[in-house]
Enzyme design. Sequence first.
Site, PDB file in Angstrom:
ATOM      1  N   TYR A  11       3.040   4.391  -7.834  1.00  0.00           N
ATOM      2  CA  TYR A  11       1.925   4.738  -8.203  1.00  0.00           C
ATOM      3  C   TYR A  11       1.713   5.535  -9.424  1.00  0.00           C
ATOM      4  O   TYR A  11       2.218   7.547  -9.218  1.00  0.00           O
ATOM      5  CB  TYR A  11       1.010   5.058  -7.413  1.00  0.00           C
ATOM      6  CG  TYR A  11      -0.870   5.522  -7.731  1.00  0.00           C
ATOM      7  CD1 TYR A  11      -1.091   4.362  -8.118  1.00  0.00           C
ATOM      8  CD2 TYR A  11      -1.528   6.783  -8.291  1.00  0.00           C
ATOM      9  CE1 TYR A  11      -2.336   4.691  -9.074  1.00  0.00           C
ATOM     10  CE2 TYR A  11      -2.525   7.008  -9.009  1.00  0.00           C
ATOM     11  CZ  TYR A  11      -2.982   5.604  -9.409  1.00  0.00           C
ATOM     12  OH  TYR A  11      -4.029   5.654 -10.353  1.00  0.00           O
TER      13      TYR A  11
ATOM     14  N   TYR B 179      -4.167  -3.872 -11.330  1.00  0.00           N
ATOM     15  CA  TYR B 179      -4.523  -2.223 -11.038  1.00  0.00           C
ATOM     16  C   TYR B 179      -4.984  -2.417  -9.799  1.00  0.00           C
ATOM     17  O   TYR B 179      -6.242  -3.264  -9.415  1.00  0.00           O
ATOM     18  CB  TYR B 179      -5.100  -1.309 -11.846  1.00  0.00           C
ATOM     19  CG  TYR B 179      -5.089   0.321 -11.666  1.00  0.00           C
ATOM     20  CD1 TYR B 179      -4.028   1.154 -12.570  1.00  0.00           C
ATOM     21  CD2 TYR B 179      -5.882   0.036 -10.865  1.00  0.00           C
ATOM     22  CE1 TYR B 179      -3.906   2.090 -12.460  1.00  0.00           C
ATOM     23  CE2 TYR B 179      -5.940   2.271 -11.028  1.00  0.00           C
ATOM     24  CZ  TYR B 179      -4.834   2.512 -11.517  1.00  0.00           C
ATOM     25  OH  TYR B 179      -4.880   4.333 -11.493  1.00  0.00           O
TER      26      TYR B 179
END
Length: 394
Positions: free
Chosen positions: A349, A299
């Site tokens: 994103y 991440y």
Amino acid sequence: MAGTARAAGSGSGAALKDATAVVGIGRTAFAKHLPGSEKALACRAVLAALDDAGISPAEVDALASYTMEETDEVEVAKAVGFGDLTFFSKVGFGGGGSCATVAHLAGAVATGQATVGVAWRSRKRGSGPRPWRNTAVQLPTPAQWTRPFGLLRPADEIAMLTRRYLHEYGATRDHLFNVALACRNRANQNPAAVMYERPLTRDMYMNSRWISEPLCLFDNCLETDGALACVVVSAERARDCRHRPVYVHAAAQGLPAQHHGMVNYWNDDPLTGPAWTAARHLWKHADLTPQDVDVAQIYDAFTSLVPLSLEGYGFCGRGEGGAFTEGGALEIGGRLPLNTSGGGLSEAYVHGFNLITEGVRQLRGTSTAQVPGAATCLVTAGEGVPTSALLLRN
């Protein structure tokens, strides 16, 4: 990679091991602005994932998404044409919940509560509002203790954590650049990435504007519109689906003791975040170790989360995450090829869901930046916030 397998875990983790597989993935385009609503994007991604799996919408009986998902189960079920649902869940903490959506479906399918599960995330953040601009609405939350002192945005909170990390261990902006560069290099191989054909150089990075010092423009993830989804079924059924099954070998969530909001400022050790908690559980229930991982999707809402996660998940020692990035370690052919679609920094994103779908592509052998012979993939959710992780294998 070669590694030493560990003894199988016991309990619920052992029951989950390789019992389910991801058999379908789908997505919309990614862009700064896409037409249509978040609901419309969600439905397109879900239908694409089901088509990829060769499964009818009427067979879906389980759903999982995020508490921040604005399209609820009822609306998706009606629009896509699902049958009776027998399991549905939502996971909190934004990007920290990505891997947990798949974990919840895997648990439901493995225990017989459902047979076909769909997880999804749809966002319009490129063209939508920035929620942290209105600080007044955040005052009833734990943010009441930090917003008055200037920590207004996630970038500000992670910047403070980053400054502590750089000071404590001698990590540098060059280490953060290594992360940004690896993601951008992979995005330049991925026609679906927002940053496709937009190379990044060290001069561009070092001379870019500050967003929240020491985080510059290229240390921050993109703001994009888009949606993704995946389909989870039992290992037995997966053998009859269209693509090579990608098995959920292990899964974990992590919320450390005394955690507060975005970051662990108030803990005895702010630099051991939720990744450490999730990692202990993940490896406990796996037959694999970090040395067995061929490719990772870590991440990357901010570059500094990657070295912190590398340490938390056991790829290197405490304080060694910056140095780990040196010498092309995160590139294809390096020690740990990372975020091979471009990640949140350079593909899109969408609260980390694109890291899951890219992990599946790697293990199918269909990535635009394929790691030769990839058989295992670690996918992580947001470090800093209560988090989750998946260990996938083919």
